[in-house]
Design an enzyme around this catalytic site. Structure first.
Site, mmCIF file in Angstrom:
data_model
loop_
_atom_site.group_PDB
_atom_site.id
_atom_site.type_symbol
_atom_site.label_atom_id
_atom_site.label_comp_id
_atom_site.label_asym_id
_atom_site.label_seq_id
_atom_site.Cartn_x
_atom_site.Cartn_y
_atom_site.Cartn_z
ATOM 1 C CG HIS A 7 -7.462 73.119 7.739
ATOM 2 N ND1 HIS A 7 -6.941 72.854 6.494
ATOM 3 C CD2 HIS A 7 -8.812 73.096 7.573
ATOM 4 C CE1 HIS A 7 -7.915 72.684 5.628
ATOM 5 N NE2 HIS A 7 -9.067 72.814 6.267
ATOM 6 C CD GLU A 17 -3.593 75.860 5.605
ATOM 7 O OE1 GLU A 17 -2.593 76.283 5.032
ATOM 8 O OE2 GLU A 17 -3.897 74.657 5.652
ATOM 9 C CG HIS A 29 -1.374 67.912 2.344
ATOM 10 N ND1 HIS A 29 -2.502 68.222 3.071
ATOM 11 C CD2 HIS A 29 -1.342 66.562 2.283
ATOM 12 C CE1 HIS A 29 -3.142 67.119 3.405
ATOM 13 N NE2 HIS A 29 -2.439 66.086 2.944
ATOM 14 C CG HIS A 32 0.677 63.913 9.812
ATOM 15 N ND1 HIS A 32 -0.252 63.423 10.701
ATOM 16 C CD2 HIS A 32 1.398 62.842 9.388
ATOM 17 C CE1 HIS A 32 -0.109 62.118 10.810
ATOM 18 N NE2 HIS A 32 0.887 61.732 10.021
HETATM 19 C C1 LIG Z 1 -4.692 72.519 3.522
HETATM 20 C C2 LIG Z 1 -3.808 71.482 4.022
HETATM 21 O O1 LIG Z 1 -3.161 70.785 3.293
HETATM 22 C C3 LIG Z 1 -3.660 71.256 5.479
HETATM 23 O O2 LIG Z 1 -4.208 72.261 6.236
HETATM 24 C C4 LIG Z 1 -4.209 69.968 5.887
HETATM 25 O O3 LIG Z 1 -5.455 69.830 5.300
HETATM 26 C C5 LIG Z 1 -4.269 69.814 7.380
HETATM 27 O O4 LIG Z 1 -5.531 69.492 7.801
HETATM 28 P P1 LIG Z 1 -5.755 68.236 8.753
HETATM 29 O O5 LIG Z 1 -4.820 68.402 9.918
HETATM 30 O O6 LIG Z 1 -7.199 68.303 9.123
HETATM 31 O O7 LIG Z 1 -5.396 67.002 7.970
HETATM 32 N N1 LIG Z 2 -1.231 73.708 4.562
HETATM 33 C C1 LIG Z 2 -0.630 72.491 4.920
HETATM 34 C C2 LIG Z 2 -0.597 72.345 6.386
HETATM 35 O O1 LIG Z 2 -0.963 73.243 7.119
HETATM 36 C C3 LIG Z 2 -0.079 71.137 7.027
HETATM 37 O O2 LIG Z 2 -0.210 69.985 6.254
HETATM 38 P P1 LIG Z 2 0.454 68.645 6.850
HETATM 39 O O3 LIG Z 2 1.920 68.932 7.110
HETATM 40 O O4 LIG Z 2 -0.255 68.350 8.156
HETATM 41 O O5 LIG Z 2 0.252 67.603 5.805
#
Ligand SMILES: CC(=O)[C@@H](O)[C@H](O)COP(=O)(O)O
Ligand SMILES: NCC(=O)COP(=O)(O)O
Length: 244
Positions: free
Chosen positions: A48, A75, A196, A220
């Site tokens: 992203h 993304e 997410h 994450h």
């Molecule tokens: C769209 C979504 O939910 C994820 O791609 C999330 O926004 C991760 O982006 P960050 O790692 O910048 O938080």
């Molecule tokens: N589209 C969600 C993503 O790529 C990852 O979200 P997160 O697990 O980092 O919250």
């Protein structure tokens, strides 16, 4: 023969880039980590890139595209011309369009697909004409899912932050809006992704109960878990959650 989960796991490697950028240099190596994710069973890689390139840099997208063999999902905010050009230059398997505001810490809402109907129709067509599958990031609101279908998008990605938060209080209630949204998506023949804040605690319940879930993108929590468990074991545990 090992049983394959029906929902694909796409690993978001943003956090690897965050760590690398904190010191300059190339440690950890983003491309190598993505390749490791694939060899440990990931069925896709998600990035992203954000306009400030605070984690994924635009060059990373080219480097990953040249190296990985599984589904590549980019993304980001298509209201940025630079993002559109980046995606068209790389032709990933999928682009997920997210309505981020500038400077947002992380994504925190889906598209208003009613208000942005005409804009979305046009931008969806731009990517589809380039042979790229399109997914729209939406909140679990049946009206938004219904209107997403009329843009011509191939898929939607349900924004699962509220599921993850409410799961800790009452998992059935947390799931209810997602079930409704998934049913509308199915009726409209929209493919369904989600992401997410999905993690090892809340993923199985979501994947087992949401019909037609094609892909989850997780970053994450998975990268955090890898600090304790190692990347290979972590990925196996996430894949296990996706087995029905
Ligand atoms: C769209 C979504 O939910 C994820 O791609 C999330 O926004 C991760 O982006 P960050 O790692 O910048 O938080
Ligand atoms: N589209 C969600 C993503 O790529 C990852 O979200 P997160 O697990 O980092 O919250």
């Amino acid at each position: 023969m090992t049983e394959l989960p029906h929902t694909k796991l796409s690993i978001n490697v943003n956090k690897i880039a965050t760590l690398r950028n904190s010191r300059g240099g190339n440690n950890p190596d983003l491309v190598q980590t993505a390749l490791n994710c694939e060899s440990f069973g990931a069925q896709g890689i998600t990035v992203h890139p954000r306009p400030d390139e605070r984690h994924i840099r635009y060059q990373d997208v080219f480097d990953l595209k040249a190296a990985i063999a599984t589904e590549f999902n980019i993304e980001g905010n298509c209201q940025e011309e630079k993002f559109i050009q980046l995606v068209l230059a790389n032709k990933p398997t999928q682009v997920t369009l997210v309505p981020d505001a500038l400077g947002q810490i992380t994504s925190n809402h889906g598209w208003d697909t009613i208000k942005n109907q005409e804009y979305l129709k046009d931008i969806v067509a731009v990517f589809q004409e380039a042979g790229i599958r399109v997914s729209l990031f939406v909140d679990p609101d049946p009206r938004m899912v219904e209107a997403a279908a009329t843009t011509g998008t191939d898929r939607i990605e349900l924004y699962t932050e509220s599921y993850a938060t409410n799961y800790l209080l009452n998992k059935e209630l947390a799931l209810t809006p997602y079930l409704q949204a998934a049913k509308v998506a199915q009726q409209a023949s929209l493919g369904l992704n989600a992401g997410h804040d999905l993690d090892l605690h809340n993923l199985r319940y979501f994947a087992q109960n949401i019909p037609g879930l094609l892909e989850v993108s997780i970053g994450h929590a998975l990268i955090c878990d890898a600090l304790y468990l190692g990347l290979e074991v972590t990925i196996q545990r996430y894949l296990d959650q996706l087995k029905s």
